[in-house]
Design a protein around this motif. Sequence first.
Motif, mmCIF file in Angstrom:
data_model
loop_
_atom_site.group_PDB
_atom_site.id
_atom_site.type_symbol
_atom_site.label_atom_id
_atom_site.label_comp_id
_atom_site.label_asym_id
_atom_site.label_seq_id
_atom_site.Cartn_x
_atom_site.Cartn_y
_atom_site.Cartn_z
ATOM 1 N N PHE A 156 0.836 -1.195 0.000
ATOM 2 C CA PHE A 156 0.000 0.000 0.000
ATOM 3 C C PHE A 156 0.877 1.253 0.000
ATOM 4 C CE2 PHE A 156 -2.241 -3.452 2.067
ATOM 5 C CZ PHE A 156 -3.470 -3.446 1.417
ATOM 6 N N GLY A 157 0.239 2.398 -0.253
ATOM 7 C CA GLY A 157 0.957 3.670 -0.243
ATOM 8 C C GLY A 157 2.062 3.706 -1.279
ATOM 9 N N GLY A 158 3.263 4.063 -0.820
ATOM 10 C CA GLY A 158 4.389 4.163 -1.732
ATOM 11 C C GLY A 158 4.800 2.845 -2.349
ATOM 12 N N LEU A 159 4.303 1.735 -1.802
ATOM 13 C CA LEU A 159 4.638 0.417 -2.331
ATOM 14 C C LEU A 159 3.485 -0.200 -3.123
ATOM 15 C CD1 LEU A 159 6.381 -1.124 0.818
ATOM 16 C CD2 LEU A 159 7.472 -0.026 -1.159
ATOM 17 N N SER A 160 2.438 0.569 -3.375
ATOM 18 C CA SER A 160 1.223 0.022 -3.982
ATOM 19 C C SER A 160 1.440 -0.499 -5.398
ATOM 20 C CB SER A 160 0.118 1.078 -3.981
ATOM 21 O OG SER A 160 0.530 2.220 -4.726
ATOM 22 N N ALA A 161 2.519 -0.088 -6.060
ATOM 23 C CA ALA A 161 2.777 -0.566 -7.421
ATOM 24 C C ALA A 161 3.225 -2.023 -7.438
ATOM 25 C CB ALA A 161 3.839 0.306 -8.098
ATOM 26 N N ARG A 162 3.651 -2.534 -6.306
ATOM 27 C CA ARG A 162 4.097 -3.921 -6.255
ATOM 28 C C ARG A 162 2.906 -4.870 -6.267
ATOM 29 N NH1 ARG A 162 8.857 -4.370 -1.646
ATOM 30 N NH2 ARG A 162 10.221 -2.705 -2.439
ATOM 31 N N PRO A 163 3.006 -5.943 -7.024
ATOM 32 C CA PRO A 163 1.917 -6.928 -6.995
ATOM 33 C C PRO A 163 1.926 -7.700 -5.679
ATOM 34 C CG PRO A 163 3.748 -7.738 -8.309
ATOM 35 C CD PRO A 163 4.092 -6.317 -7.950
ATOM 36 N N ALA A 164 0.772 -8.220 -5.311
ATOM 37 C CA ALA A 164 0.710 -9.046 -4.103
ATOM 38 C C ALA A 164 1.637 -10.250 -4.259
ATOM 39 C CB ALA A 164 -0.725 -9.503 -3.877
ATOM 40 N N ALA A 165 2.230 -10.675 -3.149
ATOM 41 C CA ALA A 165 3.179 -11.783 -3.181
ATOM 42 C C ALA A 165 2.794 -12.816 -2.139
ATOM 43 C CB ALA A 165 4.598 -11.272 -2.913
ATOM 44 N N SER A 166 2.987 -14.073 -2.488
ATOM 45 C CA SER A 166 2.706 -15.171 -1.571
ATOM 46 C C SER A 166 3.936 -16.060 -1.468
ATOM 47 C CB SER A 166 1.508 -16.001 -2.051
ATOM 48 O OG SER A 166 0.344 -15.211 -2.111
ATOM 49 N N GLN A 167 4.132 -16.631 -0.284
ATOM 50 C CA GLN A 167 5.326 -17.434 -0.033
ATOM 51 C C GLN A 167 4.958 -18.700 0.733
ATOM 52 O OE1 GLN A 167 8.462 -16.367 3.027
ATOM 53 N NE2 GLN A 167 9.656 -15.942 1.172
ATOM 54 N N ILE A 168 5.648 -19.775 0.402
ATOM 55 C CA ILE A 168 5.526 -21.023 1.148
ATOM 56 C C ILE A 168 6.814 -21.243 1.918
ATOM 57 C CG2 ILE A 168 6.420 -22.505 -0.699
ATOM 58 C CD1 ILE A 168 3.463 -23.405 1.580
ATOM 59 N N GLU A 169 6.695 -21.741 3.135
ATOM 60 C CA GLU A 169 7.860 -21.991 3.978
ATOM 61 C C GLU A 169 7.701 -23.361 4.633
ATOM 62 O OE1 GLU A 169 9.834 -18.901 6.665
ATOM 63 O OE2 GLU A 169 8.724 -20.137 8.088
ATOM 64 N N ILE A 170 8.713 -24.198 4.469
ATOM 65 C CA ILE A 170 8.706 -25.530 5.069
ATOM 66 C C ILE A 170 9.835 -25.598 6.094
ATOM 67 C CG2 ILE A 170 8.913 -28.016 4.647
ATOM 68 C CD1 ILE A 170 8.082 -27.469 1.739
ATOM 69 N N ARG A 171 9.470 -25.873 7.333
ATOM 70 C CA ARG A 171 10.445 -26.097 8.390
ATOM 71 C C ARG A 171 10.267 -27.544 8.861
ATOM 72 N NH1 ARG A 171 12.285 -21.185 10.993
ATOM 73 N NH2 ARG A 171 11.300 -19.368 10.022
ATOM 74 N N ALA A 172 11.344 -28.289 8.905
ATOM 75 C CA ALA A 172 11.211 -29.703 9.246
ATOM 76 C C ALA A 172 12.503 -30.236 9.838
ATOM 77 C CB ALA A 172 10.839 -30.516 7.999
ATOM 78 N N SER A 173 12.370 -31.355 10.528
ATOM 79 C CA SER A 173 13.543 -32.060 11.030
ATOM 80 C C SER A 173 13.227 -33.546 11.091
ATOM 81 C CB SER A 173 13.963 -31.534 12.406
ATOM 82 O OG SER A 173 12.960 -31.790 13.373
ATOM 83 N N TRP A 174 14.256 -34.356 10.977
ATOM 84 C CA TRP A 174 14.101 -35.801 11.032
ATOM 85 C C TRP A 174 15.423 -36.433 11.451
ATOM 86 C CZ3 TRP A 174 14.424 -32.889 6.646
ATOM 87 C CH2 TRP A 174 15.427 -33.200 5.728
ATOM 88 N N THR A 175 15.346 -37.665 11.923
ATOM 89 C CA THR A 175 16.522 -38.397 12.369
ATOM 90 C C THR A 175 16.926 -39.399 11.302
ATOM 91 O OG1 THR A 175 15.899 -38.174 14.693
ATOM 92 C CG2 THR A 175 17.443 -39.938 14.145
#
Length: 225
Positions: A156-175
């Motif tokens: 919004f505002g001064g950044l309104s020219a940027r398109p909406a962005a979506s992100q996926i994040e995977i956090r995991a651990s295993w033995t």
Amino acid sequence: MAADRDPLSDGAGGRDDVNEGDRDGTRTTPPAPPPFRAAVDALRSARLRPQIEVEPTPAPKRLAPFAYALEATVVDGEQELADGRLVLLHDPAGHEAWRGTFRLVTLIRAELEPEMAVDPLLPDVCWSWLTGALQARGLTYGEPSGTVTRASSHYFGGLSARPAASQIEIRASWTPREGLGGVPDTGSHLAAWCDLLAQVAGLPPAGPGDASVVTLPQRRGPQSR
């Protein structure tokens, strides 16, 4: 020491060294045991697909007596499609939560098309990609845990020219299962992790054997390098 604590949240940073430990002068750092050195050597010598750039990065200090970390970026020409970090932890005395002496911890991030981000099945699919990548390499592992997070940003505002962005994040651990001499096949675990990273980034399958893998579509406007 928590088994699934995020390595990236350790504000103390770390060092890229197989003799991981506290070096503030209060105690002597023990030499890295042979199983840990062998596991690190396997990570360093693994051969990976060329679109994934992997390099050592400082490891977290306080998650285990010994730690080694790698960071990776999926690139397509001059564009970065996804990135991640993989940390190998080792406690020679064993860890009750791990049910073993080694633990792999990861964080993977990638941009998504907004319509893909609202798919209610996306978290389950992403988690199945992780377990599927390990199984496809014939790897045995235990005590898997993690989270899949999706987030959207609107400007919004001064950044309104940027398109909406979506992100996926995977956090995991295993033995990882320990083999001969108490050493897990970390090279194959790294290859499986890179398969997951490439899949999240939307790269095509690496070979004919992977033709059934469904990947995320290329996301809009990947970051320029």
